[in-house]
Design a protein around this motif. Structure first.
Motif, PDB file in Angstrom:
ATOM      1  N   ALA A  16       0.829  -1.207   0.000  1.00 26.21           N
ATOM      2  CA  ALA A  16       0.000   0.000   0.000  1.00 26.21           C
ATOM      3  C   ALA A  16       0.864   1.257   0.000  1.00 26.21           C
ATOM      4  O   ALA A  16       0.609   2.211  -0.737  1.00 26.21           O
ATOM      5  CB  ALA A  16      -0.920  -0.016   1.228  1.00 26.21           C
ATOM      6  N   GLU A  17       1.922   1.231   0.806  1.00 27.68           N
ATOM      7  CA  GLU A  17       2.813   2.404   0.865  1.00 27.68           C
ATOM      8  C   GLU A  17       3.479   2.652  -0.476  1.00 27.68           C
ATOM      9  O   GLU A  17       3.542   3.780  -0.969  1.00 27.68           O
ATOM     10  CB  GLU A  17       3.897   2.173   1.928  1.00 27.68           C
ATOM     11  N   ARG A  44       2.581   1.675  -3.436  1.00 32.12           N
ATOM     12  CA  ARG A  44       1.663   2.037  -4.513  1.00 32.12           C
ATOM     13  C   ARG A  44       1.400   3.534  -4.558  1.00 32.12           C
ATOM     14  O   ARG A  44       1.228   4.132  -5.608  1.00 32.12           O
ATOM     15  CB  ARG A  44       0.341   1.295  -4.298  1.00 32.12           C
ATOM     16  N   SER A  45       1.398   4.175  -3.378  1.00 40.57           N
ATOM     17  CA  SER A  45       1.060   5.595  -3.358  1.00 40.57           C
ATOM     18  C   SER A  45       2.306   6.479  -3.291  1.00 40.57           C
ATOM     19  O   SER A  45       2.193   7.683  -3.139  1.00 40.57           O
ATOM     20  CB  SER A  45       0.150   5.863  -2.152  1.00 40.57           C
ATOM     21  N   ASP A  46       3.470   5.876  -3.401  1.00 43.42           N
ATOM     22  CA  ASP A  46       4.709   6.660  -3.295  1.00 43.42           C
ATOM     23  C   ASP A  46       4.934   7.459  -4.581  1.00 43.42           C
ATOM     24  O   ASP A  46       4.969   6.899  -5.662  1.00 43.42           O
ATOM     25  CB  ASP A  46       5.872   5.690  -3.057  1.00 43.42           C
ATOM     26  N   PRO A  47       5.059   8.780  -4.483  1.00 44.60           N
ATOM     27  CA  PRO A  47       5.216   9.586  -5.708  1.00 44.60           C
ATOM     28  C   PRO A  47       6.453   9.210  -6.508  1.00 44.60           C
ATOM     29  O   PRO A  47       6.424   9.220  -7.746  1.00 44.60           O
ATOM     30  CB  PRO A  47       5.310  11.022  -5.183  1.00 44.60           C
ATOM     31  N   ILE A  69       5.649   6.208  -8.646  1.00 47.23           N
ATOM     32  CA  ILE A  69       4.768   6.568  -9.764  1.00 47.23           C
ATOM     33  C   ILE A  69       5.562   7.263 -10.851  1.00 47.23           C
ATOM     34  O   ILE A  69       5.408   6.980 -12.036  1.00 47.23           O
ATOM     35  CB  ILE A  69       3.611   7.470  -9.246  1.00 47.23           C
TER      36      ILE A  69
END
Lengths: 473, 283
Positions: B248-249, B251-254, B257
């Motif tokens: 989860a961490e 996946r949302s790490d800029p 991305i």
């Protein structure tokens, strides 16, 4: 059926034959009587006969594709193959007659194959069928070969010459089985195998000469020395594969030969070592007048002395040595070390990832392969009674490797067949005189076309789940 | 549940000539967890694996393995000893089975070291001693349990090279497991698998983690596998570690991305490049 295409195809084959035969068969140089020079004799008649034969042979092979032509062709070619040797034409054209007979026999076999084995062709693929055939040969021909080899010296047709040939073939069978460990199982291409053969032969000759040990005491020592040299060769080539390994092993083989050639005080140089002691049967020599205090073989058994006793003994000696090599190899294939050799041949990187020590695995393969060459070398020395570096040239390595490759890498029975072919056929073709090597070459080309992976390219699994489950529970 | 560190990677750096393939990477993989290493192509994932399994000797950094077999500094060990002594097994991006040996033989070869000792380094085995025969039977039983698990029992005597692709992938994992490892390293195990096979693989890997209770280190591009089963994800880009955390961490790490989707065009020329350009203009 396209008649024009058939004729064109056969005509092309005939044309190729013409181009090849014109220089090779058409002109022959002969000495002018009186020795003042040479002159050229033309043999255009032979060229014409060859071209016609190839034309019809090719035509027959093409027609075999048509099922309704098979039986007539079978009858015709079998008739030629069987009938021609009876005719008087042999006297004029021995070579042509021979080739015609062989070619007709091949066509007849092919025709018979296609006529009677249609069910096999449909449904099952070629490689599978070959594998089954090889497995069948392995299961049934192995024991038959052994029994035949055991009674061979006592067959009425076996002359001294044939027995000597048998010894020679068995020596190469043993060398082939030894090299099979290195090349067939471990996949290490070794072009200098004859070096270990030489080490074994010289070890026996020198130890027997300088320390007076008997053959049976020297045999393990010769194997040990050869194995030691195998390890010495193994170390520098551990990181090499394929072509590079082949080059280094080739060089190693030459180094041993050249050292033996030049280190005169040790090996006798080009003069070699003569008077290598002959083997004895349980300490009883094969000699008409044995030295004081010993009983000769013929005296002990109370039979007349015959020079053939020793030959028969040598024959059984090499047979036993070869069979020991075979059983050892078959056994070790089923042990962890044997499986590691094969795994190393398949993929060295995967082996390392599984924790297999590649260094030890390769060195044992080299050492064990070399040990058998050492045994064979000791036998060679005691049989010949004389050894020199001449006997250990590169061509020997090439022949042994050819036996292994031709037999089908890793196949034990294949090695036997290939050794008979490679060593036996050139002897049997002596009648062909100067065309002997041509026939030999043609046989090699034929085998490589029809059996590109070797005569018996079949790998028996070292372990089967079915067998082990039955035995284990 | 407390997490036990299994593999500690400290400041690992690997250079090939002028190229820095792995640049000062540190992370920890825990026992009984699946740790995934992800990143775009050329990020240095396989290089980390190769350092770990001894195919490369990393000049800088420490790789400490603390498993059931004891503590090992992997960077100092030979390739085959890492598998033999420390218990690190691996599979390969391009399958490396022994194609002309049978499926069963592949699994038996994997147990080489145990069998070699049992065969008295060949001598006892040559005479067919009882102890060796029993060791061989045990080896077959272990192989058989894996064949049953993978549904390959019927194909046990096939040449491994003749198996379908998906089965070859799974057989390679089973072969690695037959070495009884403490850490299993898988290099893109889902590459080329169809969705059903990929689901089977997920099940197999969680089973290895939970039933065999070992650590798994995984390189993978298939996000369904990575996100579905990983306990912990490490993200590399251009040889650097850019993120380290739970799925989860990550996946949302800029930064992640950006590495996967590319940077937006608003980005200026990097300051150091701009400086070089200015200097060149002056000269």
């Amino acid at each position: 059926m396209d008649v024009r295409a058939l004729l064109k195809d056969a005509g092309l084959a005939a044309f190729v034959t013409f181009m090849l035969a014109l220089p090779m068969i058409g002109f022959q140089t002969v000495d002018v009587s009186g020795g003042v020079g040479i002159t050229v004799v033309t043999r255009f008649g032979d060229v014409a006969i060859s071209v016609v034969l190839v034309f019809f042979g090719r035509l027959a092979l093409s027609l075999l594709q048509q099922s309704n032509w098979r039986l007539p062709l079978l009858a015709l070619s079998a008739g030629i193959a069987l009938g021609l040797p009876l005719l008087k034409t042999q006297a004029h054209y021995p070579v042509i007659t021979w080739l015609t007979v062989i070619a007709s026999a091949v066509i007849a076999i092919r025709a018979a194959w296609l006529t009677f084995d249609v069910s096999g062709v449909v449904g099952r693929d070629e490689s599978n069928r070959m594998g089954d055939a090889a497995a069948f040969v392995g299961r049934w021909f192995g024991p038959v070969f052994v029994v035949f080899a055991l009674i061979f010296p006592f067959l009425p047709t076996t002359s001294r010459y044939v027995l000597d040939l048998g010894i020679l073939v068995l020596t190469y069978v043993m060398l082939g089985w030894g090299l099979n460990v290195v090349v067939g199982l471990a996949g290490l291409l070794d072009l200098g195998y004859v070096a270990f053969y030489a080490v074994g032969a010289y070890s026996y000759a020198i130890i027997a000469r300088d320390f007076g040990l008997t053959f049976w005491a020297c045999l393990p020592l010769a194997g040990l020395f050869a194995a030691f040299f195998g390890v010495i060769l193994g170390f520098p080539v551990l990181r090499l594969r394929g072509d590079y390994l082949a080059i280094v092993t080739l060089g190693f083989g030459e180094i041993i030969r050249i050292v033996l050639l030049n280190w005169t005080s040790f090996s006798g140089g080009p003069n070699g070592i003569s008077g290598v002691p002959r083997p004895s049967f349980l300490g009883m020599p094969f000699h008409p007048n044995p030295p004081e205090g010993t009983t000769s073989f013929h005296q002990f058994f109370n039979i007349d002395f015959s020079a053939e006793h020793r030959i028969v003994f040598l024959y059984y000696l090499i047979l036993v040595l070869a069979l020991v090599t075979n059983f050892f190899t078959l056994r070790i294939r089923r042990l962890p070390i044997g499986r590691a050799w094969e795994a190393l041949r398949e993929d060295e990187i995967a082996c390392r990832a599984l924790g297999i020590n590649p260094t030890n695995t390769k060195l044992t393969a080299f050492a064990i392969g070399a040990m058998f060459a050492g045994f064979a070398g000791a036998f060679f020395a005691t049989r010949q009674g004389f050894i020199s570096p001449e006997s250990f040239s590169f061509i020997e390595s090439a022949v042994i490797l050819a036996i292994v490759v031709l037999g089908g890498m890793g196949s034990q029975i294949g090695v036997v067949l290939a050794a008979i072919l490679l060593i036996g056929i050139p002897e049997f073709f002596r009648e062909l005189a100067q065309f002997r090597m041509l026939a030999f070459g043609a046989a090699m080309v034929g085998i490589m076309i029809w059996r590109p992976r070797g005569l018996l390219a079949h790998r028996d699994p070292s372990i089967r789940l079915a067998d082990s489950a039955g035995a284990g529970r | 549940m407390t997490r036990t560190p299994l593999l500690e990677v400290d400041h690992l750096t690997m250079r090939f000539g002028g190229l820095i393939a792995v640049n000062d990477i540190s992370f920890t993989a825990y026992d009984r967890e699946i740790t995934a290493i992800i990143g775009p192509n050329g990020a240095g994932k396989t290089t980390v694996f190769n350092c770990l399994t001894g195919f490369y000797n990393a000049p800088v950094g420490r790789l400490r393995l603390t498993g059931a077999r004891g503590e090992f500094l992997l960077e100092r060990m030979d390739g085959f000893r890492i598998a033999q002594k420390a218990g690190v097994a691996r599979t390969f991006q391009n399958i490396r089975l022994f194609p002309r040996m049978t499926v069963l033989e592949n699994l038996i070869v994997a147990q080489h070291n145990k069998l070699m000792a049992a065969s008295g380094y060949t001598v006892a085995g040559l005479f067919g001693l009882r102890s060796y025969r029993e060791a061989e039977r045990e080896a077959i039983d272990l192989a058989r349990s894996w064949l049953d698990r993978l549904g390959l029992t019927a194909q046990a005597d096939w040449e491994a090279g003749n198996l379908p692709y998906g089965s070859q992938r799974r057989l390679e994992i089973a072969r690695a497991m037959c070495t009884k490892p403490v850490l299993l390293c898988l290099d893109e195990p889902a590459a080329g698998l169809n969705p059903r096979e990929s689901a089977e693989l997920r099940e197999l890997l969680t089973e290895i983690r939970d039933r065999h209770r070992i650590g798994v280190l995984l390189i993978e591009h298939d996000m369904s596998v990575v996100m579905g089963i990983s306990d912990h994800i490490v993200v590399l880009d251009y040889g650097r570690l850019i993120a380290d955390g739970t799925p989860a961490e990550v996946r949302s790490d800029p930064a992640v991305i950006r590495a996967y989707l590319g940077e937006e065009e608003t980005d200026q020329i990097p300051p150091e490049v701009a400086r070089d350009l200015r200097q060149e203009g002056r000269a």
